[in-house]
Design a protein around this motif. Structure first.
Motif, PDB file in Angstrom:
ATOM      1  N   ILE A 156       0.825  -1.210   0.000  1.00 52.76           N
ATOM      2  CA  ILE A 156       0.000   0.000   0.000  1.00 52.76           C
ATOM      3  C   ILE A 156       0.860   1.262   0.000  1.00 52.76           C
ATOM      4  N   ALA A 157       2.094   1.158  -0.472  1.00 50.25           N
ATOM      5  CA  ALA A 157       3.040   2.274  -0.379  1.00 50.25           C
ATOM      6  C   ALA A 157       2.508   3.550  -1.022  1.00 50.25           C
ATOM      7  N   ARG A 158       1.923   3.438  -2.212  1.00 49.35           N
ATOM      8  CA  ARG A 158       1.465   4.637  -2.909  1.00 49.35           C
ATOM      9  C   ARG A 158       0.325   5.315  -2.140  1.00 49.35           C
ATOM     10  N   HIS A 159      -0.617   4.539  -1.636  1.00 46.81           N
ATOM     11  CA  HIS A 159      -1.733   5.110  -0.897  1.00 46.81           C
ATOM     12  C   HIS A 159      -1.263   5.700   0.435  1.00 46.81           C
TER      13      HIS A 159
ATOM     14  N   GLN B 127      -5.904  -2.446   0.429  1.00 46.83           N
ATOM     15  CA  GLN B 127      -5.473  -3.561   1.273  1.00 46.83           C
ATOM     16  C   GLN B 127      -6.341  -4.788   1.038  1.00 46.83           C
ATOM     17  N   ALA B 128      -7.649  -4.593   0.999  1.00 45.82           N
ATOM     18  CA  ALA B 128      -8.562  -5.721   0.805  1.00 45.82           C
ATOM     19  C   ALA B 128      -8.309  -6.423  -0.518  1.00 45.82           C
ATOM     20  N   ARG B 129      -7.967  -5.650  -1.552  1.00 40.48           N
ATOM     21  CA  ARG B 129      -7.693  -6.257  -2.855  1.00 40.48           C
ATOM     22  C   ARG B 129      -6.402  -7.070  -2.842  1.00 40.48           C
ATOM     23  N   ARG B 130      -5.456  -6.679  -2.008  1.00 40.86           N
ATOM     24  CA  ARG B 130      -4.138  -7.316  -2.007  1.00 40.86           C
ATOM     25  C   ARG B 130      -3.951  -8.326  -0.872  1.00 40.86           C
TER      26      ARG B 130
ATOM     27  N   LEU C  40      -7.889   7.083   3.955  1.00 43.78           N
ATOM     28  CA  LEU C  40      -7.769   5.801   4.651  1.00 43.78           C
ATOM     29  C   LEU C  40      -8.749   4.780   4.100  1.00 43.78           C
ATOM     30  N   VAL C  41      -9.946   5.229   3.738  1.00 40.58           N
ATOM     31  CA  VAL C  41     -10.910   4.312   3.134  1.00 40.58           C
ATOM     32  C   VAL C  41     -10.341   3.750   1.829  1.00 40.58           C
ATOM     33  N   GLU C  42      -9.757   4.608   0.996  1.00 39.67           N
ATOM     34  CA  GLU C  42      -9.144   4.150  -0.249  1.00 39.67           C
ATOM     35  C   GLU C  42      -8.001   3.189   0.032  1.00 39.67           C
ATOM     36  N   LEU C  43      -7.195   3.513   1.023  1.00 48.91           N
ATOM     37  CA  LEU C  43      -6.060   2.652   1.377  1.00 48.91           C
ATOM     38  C   LEU C  43      -6.546   1.278   1.807  1.00 48.91           C
ATOM     39  N   GLN C  44      -7.584   1.236   2.627  1.00 47.15           N
ATOM     40  CA  GLN C  44      -8.058  -0.052   3.124  1.00 47.15           C
ATOM     41  C   GLN C  44      -8.771  -0.848   2.035  1.00 47.15           C
TER      42      GLN C  44
END
Length: 267
Positions: free
Chosen positions: A132-135, A164-167, A157-161
């Motif tokens: 999640i480095a870019r986010h 995370q869920a995708r990865r 944070l919502v976008e970041l998570q």
């Protein structure tokens, strides 16, 4: 032998960290916070049950990945957890005998071995940060310009998570305890001769060394915990974060993360 442990909640009273210590083992778990998903079970609830399942199996001498895999399966099946709503948790374990010290780390908690020659060996897993480095850089850059922990920060944070869920728990992403026992076989495993190792330090990622006013190494943390208690260490980090309420000095996801520290003096 001396065993000391403490945990402290971060931004709320709902501490999602857990620890377990026993005869010849210690472990810490950090239930993963979500700002977006409506989970049917709290991450702290999951971390507590997973920790108990792991601890019940550790004395059996089974390999640590097999132990964690069996615990993940047991919690999943007992409570009917499914991928869409299941919480997740980091896992960091140390298990020792008279001859060896075994370590296991899944996601970004840590186990540090302190040696009698003054060196220290940190065992952790930073793959989630890479995934999640870019986010993460987006919200850190925004904090650095003084926007603070506002609605815009929460949206990032919502976008970041979501990323995370995708990865999560798939090749090319990162691995964490959830419902997939396969994740246990992606943990970082180590075995060290006990001779020459004087102490162990287990910590969740809320115990950030760079925010402690007096500690620059895990040995410093260990020494302070022995003298004043591990709760004193956690308070020092928390109080330092309070001097940076908008995350300008230390860009981070939240003002205060949950913090857990376990100290084991072997000799």
């Amino acid at each position: 032998m001396t065993l000391l442990a403490a945990t402290r909640a971060g931004d709320s009273d709902n501490n999602q960290d857990r620890f377990v210590v026993g005869d010849g083992f210690a472990l810490v778990l950090d239930g993963a916070t979500s700002v977006a998903m409506d989970r049917s079970h709290d991450p702290g609830w999951y971390a507590e049950r997973l920790g108990k399942e792991i601890a019940s199996r550790l004395p059996e001498g089974v390999s640590l990945p097999d132990t964690v895999a069996a615990a993940i399966t047991a919690v999943r099946d007992t409570y009917g957890l499914v991928a869409r709503t299941s919480p997740t948790s980091t896992v960091a374990i140390a298990r020792w005998s008279t001859q060896t010290i075994e370590t296991f780390v899944l996601c970004d908690s840590s186990v540090t071995l302190l040696h009698d020659d003054g060196t220290e060996k940190v065992h952790t897993d930073l793959e989630v940060g890479t995934a999640i480095a870019r986010h993460r850089e987006l919200y850190r850059s925004r904090l650095a310009t003084g926007h603070g922990f506002d609605d815009g920060h929460r949206a990032l944070l919502v976008e970041l998570q979501e990323e995370q869920a995708r990865r999560r728990n798939r090749p090319g992403g990162y691995w964490v305890a959830g419902i997939e026992p396969e994740a246990a076989y992606h943990g970082h495993v180590g075995t060290t001769h006990r001779a020459g190792v004087t102490a162990l330090v287990l910590a969740t990622d809320g115990v950030e060394l760079d925010r402690h006013p007096r500690a620059s190494t895990w040995r410093d943390v260990y020494d302070e915990a022995l003298e004043h208690g591990p709760a004193h260490v956690l308070d020092a980090v928390h109080d330092a974060e309070a001097t940076d309420p908008d995350g300008v000095r230390w860009a981070r996801a939240k003002r205060h993360d949950d913090k857990t520290l376990v100290i084991v003096r072997l000799a």
